[in-house]
Design an enzyme around this catalytic site. Structure first.
Site, short mmCIF file in Angstrom:
data_model
loop_
_atom_site.label_atom_id
_atom_site.label_comp_id
_atom_site.label_asym_id
_atom_site.label_seq_id
_atom_site.Cartn_x
_atom_site.Cartn_y
_atom_site.Cartn_z
N GLY A 129 0.80 -1.21 0.00
CA GLY A 129 0.00 0.00 0.00
C GLY A 129 0.84 1.26 0.00
O GLY A 129 2.07 1.24 -0.15
N ALA A 174 -10.33 -3.39 -8.72
CA ALA A 174 -11.63 -4.04 -8.50
C ALA A 174 -12.79 -3.11 -8.83
O ALA A 174 -12.71 -1.89 -8.63
CB ALA A 174 -11.74 -4.49 -7.05
N GLY A 187 1.90 20.55 8.26
CA GLY A 187 1.54 19.33 8.97
C GLY A 187 2.68 18.34 8.95
O GLY A 187 3.82 18.66 8.57
N ILE A 206 3.38 15.66 7.07
CA ILE A 206 3.99 15.30 5.80
C ILE A 206 4.93 16.41 5.32
O ILE A 206 6.06 16.16 4.92
CB ILE A 206 2.91 15.01 4.73
CG1 ILE A 206 2.08 13.80 5.13
CG2 ILE A 206 3.55 14.77 3.37
CD1 ILE A 206 0.89 13.53 4.23
N HIS A 215 17.92 3.29 34.29
CA HIS A 215 18.67 4.55 34.29
C HIS A 215 20.05 4.31 33.69
O HIS A 215 20.67 3.30 33.96
CB HIS A 215 18.81 5.07 35.72
CG HIS A 215 19.67 6.30 35.83
ND1 HIS A 215 19.20 7.55 35.50
CD2 HIS A 215 20.96 6.46 36.22
CE1 HIS A 215 20.16 8.44 35.70
NE2 HIS A 215 21.26 7.80 36.14
#
Length: 471
Positions: free
Chosen positions: A39, A113, A181, A183, A445
Site C-alpha cells: 500500500g 476491483a 503538517g 507530511i 537509568h
C-alpha cells in the site's frame, strides 16, 4: 473464483486483515494493483520517508559532531545511491509480504476491483483480462490519496505531491512546502538537510495543527533553524510555472510586502490526504459515503451493506497505518463470529521530524475544548541524564491526568526518539494506569523512558531531578 473473504486494497490495513482471515482458516482473496502487498505506507509513504529521515538524521549528527570533539569532512551525497537504498528497503518489505501471501495460501489478484453487486467483484487484472470473484464478505481497504486543492494544481513536474517528493528527483536550491503538517515537515526536513533552502507556509497560526502547543513550540525552534523561512497565518494565492521556476504569490499575516511574490525551483504540496472512496460500482450497494467522502461504518467496521466492511483511511481519521491494521483485525474477527468492536482509547500519532513529536489519548487542547477537569504534569528533558549525554535536551514529557482519579488520560512527548517512547503511554491509557502506577514502575537509568516515571513524580511533587512542589 469463490472465496469467503475478499479484501480490496493491500496496504497495512488490507494485508493485516487478509493475513488474519487466513490464519483463522477462512478462504481469502486479496486484490491490489501492486505486485505485492504494501500500500501507500510501504511503497509511497511511511517506509520510504522514514528511510530518508534516518539518512537526514545521520547527516545532521555528523555536522554537529564537531561540538563533541569529532570532525568529519563535508558529506558527499550520491542522490542515485540514496534513492537506490530507499527503493531497496521498500522492495525488501514488499517481497516479504508477497512471501507471506504465498505461505498463507491467499489468492492474490493484481489489478483494480469493480463492485458488481453485494457479493461479486470484477477485477481488471494488471497482466490483462478480467477475473470475477464471488464472496461472502468483502473488506474495503482502499486508503487515501494526496489532497491537492484546485488552486494549487499546476501541470508541471516541479510541483510535487508527497509521492513525487519521495522519488528524490533532485535537491533543488529552493523548495516551497505548502502545509505545516506532518507530511510537509518530515519531507521538508529531509530536503533541508540534503541542502535545499526550504520555505514552509502554513495557513493556521502554528505548525502541526491539532498537537499541543507546548510540544510543538520545542519542534518549532528547531524548524526555524533548519528551514530558511516559516510563514504562519499565510496561504498561497496563486502559482505560475515559468522557465526560471515556479512563481508563487502569498497573502496573510506572515508575509512582508517584499516577500509576497517569490520564485522557487520546486514546490511540494502537502496539505493533507483525502479518502479513496470512489470505488467503481459502490453505488450498486447500500454502502454510504458521508459529506467528507468517508465510507460510513459502525464500531465493528460494518458498512450499511451487511456483506461489506471497510477499514483504514477510507473510513475516517486519524489516517494512520497502525489504526488501519487494528480495524482490519476487528473486521475479520467480526466476520469469523467474534463479538468485538474497535474501541481504542489511545491511538498514537508520531511526527518523525527532529525532534520527533508523539502523543496518544486526550490532548490538553482537547481537554480544554471539552471543559474536562485535568491535571498536567511535565518533565523537561534538560533534567534527564540520558538526554544530556546525547546532547539532546530539547525535549519534554507530558502527562494529562484525570484530576479526581489520577488516571492517565493522555501522554505527549517531544524529543529524540519520542516515537519509540509513546508506546508506554498507549499501554498506560489502555490499562487504566494511574500516575502512581507510573511513579512506582522502576525504569532503567539512564534512559529517556525514565522521563515517563519522572513526569508522574512531578505530579506528586516528588521528582528527584527537578524541584516542583505539588500545589
Amino acid at each position: 473464483m469463490s472465496t469467503q473473504v475478499v479484501v480490496v486494497g493491500g496496504g497495512p490495513g488490507g494485508y493485516a486483515a487478509a493475513f488474519l482471515a487466513a490464519d483463522l482458516g477462512l478462504s481469502v482473496a486479496l486484490v491490489d494493483p501492486e505486485v505485492n502487498p504494501g500500500g501507500v505506507c510501504v511503497y509511497r509513504g511511511c517506509i520510504p520517508s522514514k528511510t530518508l529521515l534516518h539518512v537526514a538524521k545521520l547527516l545532521d549528527e555528523s555536522r554537529h559532531a564537531a561540538a563533541w570533539g569529532v570532525e568529519f569532512g563535508a558529506p558527499k551525497i550520491d542522490l542515485a545511491k540514496l534513492r537506490d537504498f530507499k527503493n531497496s528497503v521498500v522492495k525488501r518489505l514488499t517481497n516479504g509480504t508477497g512471501q507471506l501471501v504465498k505461505v498463507r495460501k491467499i489468492e492474490y489478484v493484481q489489478g483494480l476491483a469493480e463492485i458488481l453487486d453485494p457479493h461479486t467483484l470484477n477485477v481488471k487484472k494488471t497482466a490483462g483480462g478480467d477475473e470475477t470473484i464471488r464472496f461472502d464478505h468483502a473488506i474495503l481497504a482502499t486508503g487515501s490519496v494526496p489532497a491537492i486543492p484546485p488552486s494549487l494544481k499546476l501541470d508541471d513536474p516541479r510541483v510535487m505531491d508527497s509521492t513525487a517528493a519521495l522519488d528524490l528527483p533532485d535537491v533543488p536550491k529552493s523548495l516551497l512546502v505548502v502545509g505545516g503538517g506532518y507530511i510537509g515537515l518530515e519531507l521538508g526536513s529531509v530536503y533541508a538537510t540534503l541542502g535545499s533552502a526550504v520555505t514552509v507556509v502554513e495557513m493556521t497560526p502554528g505548525l502541526l495543527p491539532g498537537a499541543d502547543r507546548d510540544l510543538v513550540d520545542i519542534l518549532a525552534k528547531r524548524v526555524n533553524q533548519t528551514m530558511k523561512t516559516v510563514l504562519l497565518n499565510t496561504r498561497v494565492v496563486s502559482m505560475k510555472a515559468e522557465a526560471g521556476g515556479i512563481d508563487v504569490s502569498f497573502e496573510g499575516e506572515g508575509v512582508k510586502a517584499e516577500t509576497r511574490k517569490q520564485t522557487f525551483d520546486r514546490v511540494l504540496v502537502a496539505v493533507g490526504r483525502r479518502p479513496n472512496a470512489k470505488i467503481p460500482g459502490l453505488e450498486r450497494t447500500r454502502v454510504a459515503v458521508n459529506e467528507r467522502g468517508f465510507i460510513v461504518v459502525d464500531e465493528q467496521m460494518r458498512t450499511e451493506e451487511p456483506s461489506i466492511f471497510a477499514i483504514g483511511d477510507v473510513v475516517g481519521e486519524p489516517m494512520l497505518a497502525h489504526k488501519a491494521s487494528h480495524e482490519g483485525r476487528v473486521a475479520v474477527e467480526v466476520i469469523a463470529g467474534e463479538n468485538v468492536a474497535f474501541e481504542a482509547r489511545a491511538i498514537p500519532a508520531v511526527v518523525f521530524t527532529d525532534p520527533e513529536i508523539a502523543w496518544c489519548g486526550l490532548t490538553e487542547a482537547q481537554a480544554t475544548a471539552q471543559g474536562r477537569k485535568v491535571s498536567i504534569a511535565k518533565f523537561p528533558w534538560g533534567a534527564s541524564g540520558r538526554a544530556i549525554t546525547i546532547d539532546r535536551m530539547d525535549g519534554l514529557t507530558k502527562l494529562i491526568l484525570d484530576t479526581d482519579t489520577e488516571r492517565v488520560l493522555g501522554v505527549g512527548l517531544v524529543g529524540a526518539g519520542a516515537g519509540e517512547l509513546i508506546a508506554e503511554g498507549v499501554l498506560a491509557i489502555e490499562m487504566g494506569a494511574t500516575a502512581a502506577d507510573l511513579k512506582l514502575s522502576i525504569h532503567p537509568h539512564p534512559t529517556l523512558t525514565e522521563t515517563m516515571m519522572e513526569s508522574a513524580e512531578v505530579f506528586f511533587g516528588q521528582a528527584t531531578h527537578v524541584f516542583r512542589p505539588r500545589r
